[in-house]
Design a protein around this motif. Structure first.
Motif, PDB file in Angstrom:
ATOM      1  N   VAL A 395      41.541  40.087  41.091  1.00  0.00           N
ATOM      2  CA  VAL A 395      42.229  39.328  39.905  1.00  0.00           C
ATOM      3  C   VAL A 395      42.574  37.681  39.974  1.00  0.00           C
ATOM      4  N   SER A 420      37.712  44.011  38.161  1.00  0.00           N
ATOM      5  CA  SER A 420      38.458  42.834  37.887  1.00  0.00           C
ATOM      6  C   SER A 420      39.567  43.006  36.777  1.00  0.00           C
ATOM      7  N   TRP A 423      45.003  40.070  33.635  1.00  0.00           N
ATOM      8  CA  TRP A 423      46.610  40.208  33.180  1.00  0.00           C
ATOM      9  C   TRP A 423      46.945  38.866  33.460  1.00  0.00           C
ATOM     10  N   ILE A 522      36.406  38.533  30.245  1.00  0.00           N
ATOM     11  CA  ILE A 522      37.429  37.123  30.043  1.00  0.00           C
ATOM     12  C   ILE A 522      36.622  35.973  30.633  1.00  0.00           C
TER      13      ILE A 522
HETATM   14  C1  WTA Z   1      43.072  34.411  34.580  1.00  0.00           C
HETATM   15  C2  WTA Z   1      47.558  36.200  37.207  1.00  0.00           C
HETATM   16  C3  WTA Z   1      39.374  36.708  34.402  1.00  0.00           C
HETATM   17  C4  WTA Z   1      43.128  34.073  33.002  1.00  0.00           C
HETATM   18  C5  WTA Z   1      47.559  37.666  37.327  1.00  0.00           C
HETATM   19  C6  WTA Z   1      44.845  34.428  32.812  1.00  0.00           C
HETATM   20  C7  WTA Z   1      41.555  36.168  35.017  1.00  0.00           C
HETATM   21  C8  WTA Z   1      45.375  33.849  34.064  1.00  0.00           C
HETATM   22  C9  WTA Z   1      41.457  37.576  35.345  1.00  0.00           C
HETATM   23  C10 WTA Z   1      46.846  34.143  34.146  1.00  0.00           C
HETATM   24  C11 WTA Z   1      40.377  38.415  35.443  1.00  0.00           C
HETATM   25  C12 WTA Z   1      43.793  36.487  35.708  1.00  0.00           C
HETATM   26  N1  WTA Z   1      39.348  37.934  34.851  1.00  0.00           N
HETATM   27  N2  WTA Z   1      40.536  35.914  34.218  1.00  0.00           N
HETATM   28  N3  WTA Z   1      40.654  39.402  36.367  1.00  0.00           N
HETATM   29  N4  WTA Z   1      42.694  37.758  35.937  1.00  0.00           N
HETATM   30  N5  WTA Z   1      42.641  35.651  35.043  1.00  0.00           N
HETATM   31  O1  WTA Z   1      49.684  33.738  35.186  1.00  0.00           O
HETATM   32  O2  WTA Z   1      42.815  32.967  32.741  1.00  0.00           O
HETATM   33  O3  WTA Z   1      48.603  33.340  37.310  1.00  0.00           O
HETATM   34  O4  WTA Z   1      45.008  33.770  31.559  1.00  0.00           O
HETATM   35  O5  WTA Z   1      48.382  35.771  36.258  1.00  0.00           O
HETATM   36  O6  WTA Z   1      44.435  33.862  35.030  1.00  0.00           O
HETATM   37  O7  WTA Z   1      47.186  33.665  35.235  1.00  0.00           O
HETATM   38  P1  WTA Z   1      48.622  34.155  36.052  1.00  0.00           P
END
Ligand code: WTA
Length: 657
Positions: A395, A420, A423, A522
């Motif tokens: 993540v 993966s 969120w 993503i």
């Molecule tokens: C990115 C973290 C690709 C994405 C839980 C999102 C990811 C931001 C993934 C949120 C994933 C999180 N694959 N991108 N598996 N998981 N992201 O708020 O850009 O710290 O918008 O939350 O992380 O980051 P946050």
């Protein structure tokens, strides 16, 4: 890995179904048929999940959508998150089951400290802590701040606050004074919990000193509770600061505090996260919807069972830790590992030894961690037995297919589910993921797979849905339990940031593509938000930190690809007149930002320039800087005020390559 690269190399056609998962795996088409049912009967679907929690009072209305986008879930229902995560297990056969296996960072020839807390222990500690918080005269709806390292007191204070209906706001202990002060001021926290220090790579981080500095910039906090962790000498301000152990000696050992019957839509916590401009946003999460989403995802995504040992390597200071170290696993009565320090301290195999020592079966980690392990070499893994692992997820940022393959082979032994999960802080829990606890679809290296049951997601542009294989913006098309209530103190901003770009849908701020099987990939942020080692930081926040330095007149920050951290920041600064640019100043600026913002602000480099590329209206064109930095075409610059600025960036860049 840049957006472009990830896009070009997507192995969208490769499908991986290990022999061991053959009978569990279904065709994506069949998954999508089932998924459609959960969207068509969305409220019934969520009701069936929420019913599995214990409610003090059942809800009357599943979803109140009378004032969009301020949706409310399970209206009329009453529950308590601390009761669900602790009391329920304390009152069941799980009473003597280990809840937390905590391992401290300090290491001699083996870990110096391992602490195990059963659900009974947790029940006692949470009650005593709630009793203590109550003695401060705090009442339901009051806010408290928590600034602690990864020690058991961190979840305990969160659960104690939830028990009383207090709204807590945890600040990641890697943030420094300014960031802490900003968040506490915005939340209006009355009490702050911290520690005398925290261990990081064998050194003590002086958290209390940072708190003292932050409180010079804050008026709301009247009391500070200090947990003894490192034994460092700290300054205690009379009438304001107390040590937890002193306070606890006054609390009866069998203290019991009745959990508040909070409303489903009552806030559980505020968690600050970076946006594109301005100060961080205080994302407010509710109680009933949030716990419902965690219940679904713990089952579907992690397939959690009583015999599992679950380990999420994140820090509780970020949303991943809130949802998948504290509330999710404990809600399910899990046995979980919580580790205090750096995964590769004192040697690169610390994390593997944790898996082996505690027989971890479910691992939730990050692409940056995996890429670091990859660089350190496979011998650190093969020297241990990782056969206890039966499920892996990552993540925080896109995982590049090479890193996925490497980890799948070495830790997954090419036979366990490995996904993966996509969120964000705002969504409260996982939205797009493989679901080994439900219907599993074939794996593909680097994909996020399909939206969870009940979750509507699409890839769109201004004209509507984009064709499969085309890049667009990720949106969530239906309200979901666990969605934000609002941005604390700024509901207009909540509407503007998330709900205006694509009316009726939640705009996530990510680029994505959907492949021919409906899998989501993503690609990364579509805005000025950086993901440095998976940590979310706004370019604007770093620029604000830079211009506070007395030598700096203007600053622009962009993200550039990094082999290990995914992305790092690069700064371009204009010095005040008369200030000499040199390496010494560069080091000083670096130190200054780290001290004020926190050590997660990693600059690959700081360049001194005399002009920044700006539009005629004075907006910095970060797109142009990024293009120069990554050696790609600059694109349309007709709105640029002064083309010479581009050459400056180019030269600055060359000079320091
Ligand atoms: C990115 C973290 C690709 C994405 C839980 C999102 C990811 C931001 C993934 C949120 C994933 C999180 N694959 N991108 N598996 N998981 N992201 O708020 O850009 O710290 O918008 O939350 O992380 O980051 P946050």
């Amino acid at each position: 890995m840049s957006n472009q690269e990830s896009e070009l190399n997507l192995p969208v056609k490769e499908k991986i179904v290990p022999e061991s998962l053959k009978t569990k795996t279904i065709d994506p088409k069949d998954y999508l048929t089932f998924h459609k049912l959960t969207l068509d009967n969305n409220l019934e679907f969520w009701e069936s999940i929420a019913k599995e929690l214990e409610w003090f009072k059942p809800w009357e209305r599943t979803l109140d959508s009378s004032n969009p986008p301020f949706y409310k879930w399970f209206v009329g229902g009453e529950l308590n998150a601390s009761y669900l995560a602790v009391d329920r297990h304390f009152r069941s056969w799980r009473r003597n089951k280990v809840a937390l296996i905590w391992e401290g960072e300090p290491w001699d020839s083996s870990p110096r400290e391992v602490r195990k807390l059963t659900y009974l222990d947790l029940f006692r500690e949470v009650n005593k802590t709630a009793y203590l918080l109550k003695s401060y005269g705090l009442k339901r709806g009051d806010k408290i701040g928590i600034y602690l390292p990864m020690i058991p007191e961190l979840p305990i204070f969160m659960l104690a606050a939830a028990r009383l209906g207090l709204i807590f706001s945890v600040v990641f202990s890697g943030f420094s004074a300014q960031a802490l002060a900003d968040r506490m001021n915005d939340a209006g926290a009355k009490l702050l919990i911290t520690a005398d220090g925290g261990w990081r790579r064998g050194k003590v981080v002086q958290l209390k000193e940072i708190v003292d500095k932050a409180l010079e910039m804050n008026k709301s906090i009247k009391d500070v509770i200090v947990v003894r962790r490192t034994g460092s000498e700290v300054r205690m301000e009379k009438g304001r600061d107390s040590f937890l152990h002193d306070l606890m000696s006054q609390v009866p050992n069998n203290a019991y505090v009745e959990p508040e019957r909070v409303k489903s839509e009552d806030p559980l916590y505020i968690l600050y996260t970076s946006g594109t401009t301005g100060k961080p946003k205080g994302i407010v999460h509710d109680t009933g919807g949030y716990m419902t989403l965690l219940h679904l995802t713990m089952r579907q995504v992690f397939d959690l069972r009583d015999e599992d040992v679950y380990w999420c390597t994140a820090d509780v200071g970020w949303v991943t830790g809130h949802s998948y170290i504290v509330f999710g696993p404990l809600l399910e009565g899990a046995t979980e590992v919580m580790y205090e320090g750096a995964l590769d301290y004192p040697e690169p195999d610390r994390w593997v030894s944790i898996i082996e020592r505690h027989q971890v079966s479910i691992l939730y980690t990050s692409p940056t961690a995996i890429r670091t392990f990859m660089r350190q070499g496979e011998r650190w893994i093969t020297k241990h037995d990782v056969s206890s692992i039966r499920l892996i997820h990552s993540v925080g940022e896109p995982i590049n297919p090479e890193a996925w393959r490497w980890f799948f082979k070495l830790v997954g032994r090419e036979q366990v589910p490995f996904g993966s999960t996509w969120w964000m802080t705002e969504t409260g829990g996982i939205m797009i993921s493989h679901t080994p606890g439900g219907y599993l679809v074939p794996m593909k290296p680097g994909t996020n797979a399909l939206p969870l049951p009940g979750i509507g997601a699409e890839v769109v542009n201004e004209e509507g849905k984009v064709k499969s294989g085309e890049k667009g913006y990720l949106v969530l098309t239906k309200p979901w339990p666990g969605m934000p209530l609002t941005i604390y103190g700024d509901p207009d901003r909540y509407v503007k940031v998330y709900w205006e770009k694509f009316p009726g849908a939640f705009y996530a701020g990510d680029y994505a593509i959907k492949d021919q099987d409906g899998y989501f990939w993503i690609l990364g942020r579509a805005d000025e938000v950086l993901k440095i080692a998976g940590h979310r930081i706004g370019t604007y926040e770093l620029e604000s930190a830079l211009i506070q330095h007395p030598s700096i007149a203007e600053a622009a920050v962009v993200g550039v690809p990094d082999q290990v951290r995914g992305e790092v920041a690069e700064a371009f600064v204009i010095l005040r007149s008369g200030v000499e640019p040199n390496q010494g100043l560069k080091d000083e600026i670096n130190r200054f930002v780290r001290d004020n913002f926190g050590p997660i602000a990693v600059f690959k480099d700081i360049h001194f320039v005399s002009k920044l590329p700006k539009t005629r209206s004075g907006k910095i064109m970060r797109r142009v800087i990024r293009a120069v930095a990554s050696n790609s075409p600059i694109g349309d610059v007709t709105t640029l005020e002064d083309e010479a600025s581009v050459d400056e960036i180019r030269n600055a860049y060359k000079e320091f390559m």
